[in-house]
Design a protein around this motif. Structure first.
Motif, short mmCIF file in Angstrom:
data_model
loop_
_atom_site.label_atom_id
_atom_site.label_comp_id
_atom_site.label_asym_id
_atom_site.label_seq_id
_atom_site.Cartn_x
_atom_site.Cartn_y
_atom_site.Cartn_z
N VAL A 156 0.87 -1.18 0.00
CA VAL A 156 0.00 0.00 0.00
C VAL A 156 0.90 1.22 0.00
N THR A 157 0.70 2.11 -0.95
CA THR A 157 1.48 3.35 -0.99
C THR A 157 0.50 4.52 -0.92
N TYR A 158 0.81 5.49 -0.09
CA TYR A 158 -0.06 6.64 0.11
C TYR A 158 0.81 7.89 0.11
N THR A 159 0.55 8.81 -0.82
CA THR A 159 1.40 10.00 -0.93
C THR A 159 0.55 11.26 -0.84
N SER A 160 1.26 12.40 -0.74
CA SER A 160 0.55 13.69 -0.66
C SER A 160 -0.05 14.08 -2.01
N GLY A 161 0.21 13.29 -3.06
CA GLY A 161 -0.40 13.57 -4.37
C GLY A 161 0.43 14.55 -5.18
N PRO A 162 -0.13 15.00 -6.32
CA PRO A 162 0.63 15.91 -7.18
C PRO A 162 0.99 17.19 -6.44
N GLY A 163 2.18 17.70 -6.72
CA GLY A 163 2.63 18.90 -6.03
C GLY A 163 3.63 19.67 -6.86
N PRO A 164 4.07 20.82 -6.34
CA PRO A 164 5.06 21.62 -7.05
C PRO A 164 6.42 20.90 -7.10
N LEU A 165 7.38 21.53 -7.81
CA LEU A 165 8.66 20.84 -8.03
C LEU A 165 9.56 20.83 -6.79
N GLY A 166 9.30 21.68 -5.84
CA GLY A 166 10.11 21.69 -4.62
C GLY A 166 9.45 20.91 -3.51
N SER A 167 9.74 21.27 -2.28
CA SER A 167 9.21 20.51 -1.13
C SER A 167 7.81 20.94 -0.71
N ASP A 168 7.32 22.09 -1.20
CA ASP A 168 5.94 22.50 -0.90
C ASP A 168 4.95 21.44 -1.35
N ARG A 169 3.93 21.21 -0.52
CA ARG A 169 2.92 20.23 -0.91
C ARG A 169 1.86 20.86 -1.80
N GLY A 170 1.25 20.03 -2.66
CA GLY A 170 0.16 20.49 -3.51
C GLY A 170 -1.18 20.34 -2.81
N ASP A 171 -2.25 20.71 -3.52
CA ASP A 171 -3.58 20.65 -2.92
C ASP A 171 -4.56 19.92 -3.85
#
Ligand SMILES: Cc1ncc(COP(=O)(O)O)c(C=O)c1O
Length: 277
Positions: free
Chosen positions: A91-106
């Motif tokens: 099972v893999t769970y990620t924060s989903g698509p995001g910007p190219l740096g460490s900021d998370r997407g929404d």
């Protein structure tokens, strides 16, 4: 036939399944995961694994995963997979698509379920101690995060030296864990495993071994591994695997009497209860 995979609620042919190339799991290892054993087509200790998935996500400040949907995904994939005697669920769970740096997407999280057959591990393990410490004070200490670069590098180091698993000490110079396993040693006749404060993952198999077979959580210097009377690894895919060799040191017995007893108890208890709470 390719066994279907489950991605965000959909059962798909793996050749057609995809996640975004912007997924933060891929881009920066911003996610968590679980490996769950399959025995004769049925998952083992699913509740504990899904609880730990949630805990890992919380430790990373990710939204709680929808564990009911993931459990349903696991059932759907298992229903169409071959009935392997031994298999593994990833099972893999990620924060989903995001910007190219460490900021998370929404744009929402990504959840994936994959199953595969698992070949049994050898009857005993040769382990290699690696020169890089686990950081027991790090933000991801004890989190089953998809940032496993440390482990991939350490395992490759061990394999290049004939080892089947790599063993980490920690910053304090104490024994910690393997790349995909916890470690127990017998010292002065006592069964010991490093405390969670030493930085290992809170392994499901480690906890069940302590509950079913006894043993104490106690920190020991890394050097104690070479002097152990017996030692073994625990993990979802291994259960309990005796250690034969630590670098160039052959341990006195593999399995020794305490390890053999623990293996017997673990096999018995785990076969009687497929979802120990
Ligand atoms: C770093 C690490 N330690 C320990 C373990 C053992 O944990 P479990 O018994 O839950 O499989 C794992 C599991 O793969 C792991 O990745």
């Amino acid at each position: 036939m390719n066994v279907p995979v489950w991605v965000n609620g959909e059962l798909l042919d793996p050749a057609q399944a995809s996640v975004s190339v912007f997924d933060h799991g891929l881009m920066v290892g911003d996610g968590v995961f679980e490996t769950i054993k399959i025995v004769d087509g049925v998952s083992f200790a699913l509740t504990r694994h899904l609880d730990r998935l949630t805990l890992s996500a919380q430790r990373m400040d990710l939204p709680d995963p929808d564990v009911e949907a993931i459990a349903d995904g696991i059932l759907r994939v298992l229903a169409v997979a071959p009935k392997w005697a031994l298999g593994r669920i990833r099972v893999t769970y990620t924060s989903g698509p995001g910007p190219l740096g460490s900021d998370r997407g929404d744009q929402g999280t990504t959840a994936v379920v994959i199953v595969d057959e698992q070949k049994p591990f050898p009857a005993s393990a040769n382990v290699t101690v690696v020169p890089w410490p686990r950081n027991e004070r790090g933000a991801l200490s004890g989190v089953k995060s998809t940032s496993y670069g440390d482990n991939a590098k350490a395992l490759a180091y061990a394999k290049a030296r004939g080892g089947g698993e790599a063993i980490f000490g920690n910053l304090a110079g104490n024994l910690c864990e393997g790349t995909g396993s916890n470690i127990f040693i017998v010292r002065d006749g006592r069964l010991l495993t490093p405390t969670l404060e030493a930085g290992p993952l809170a392994g499901v198999t480690r906890a069940l071994t302590l509950e079913w077979c006894g043993g104490d959580e106690e920190d020991v210097p890394l050097s104690a591994l070479y002097e152990a009377e017996e030692a073994f690894l625990t993990s979802t895919t291994r259960d309990i695997q005796p250690i034969r060799l630590v670098d160039d040191t052959v341990l006195p017995a593999y399995p020794g009497p305490i390890t053999a007893k623990a293996m017997e108890i673990f096999a018995d208890r785990s076969s009687k209860n497929l979802d120990p709470r």
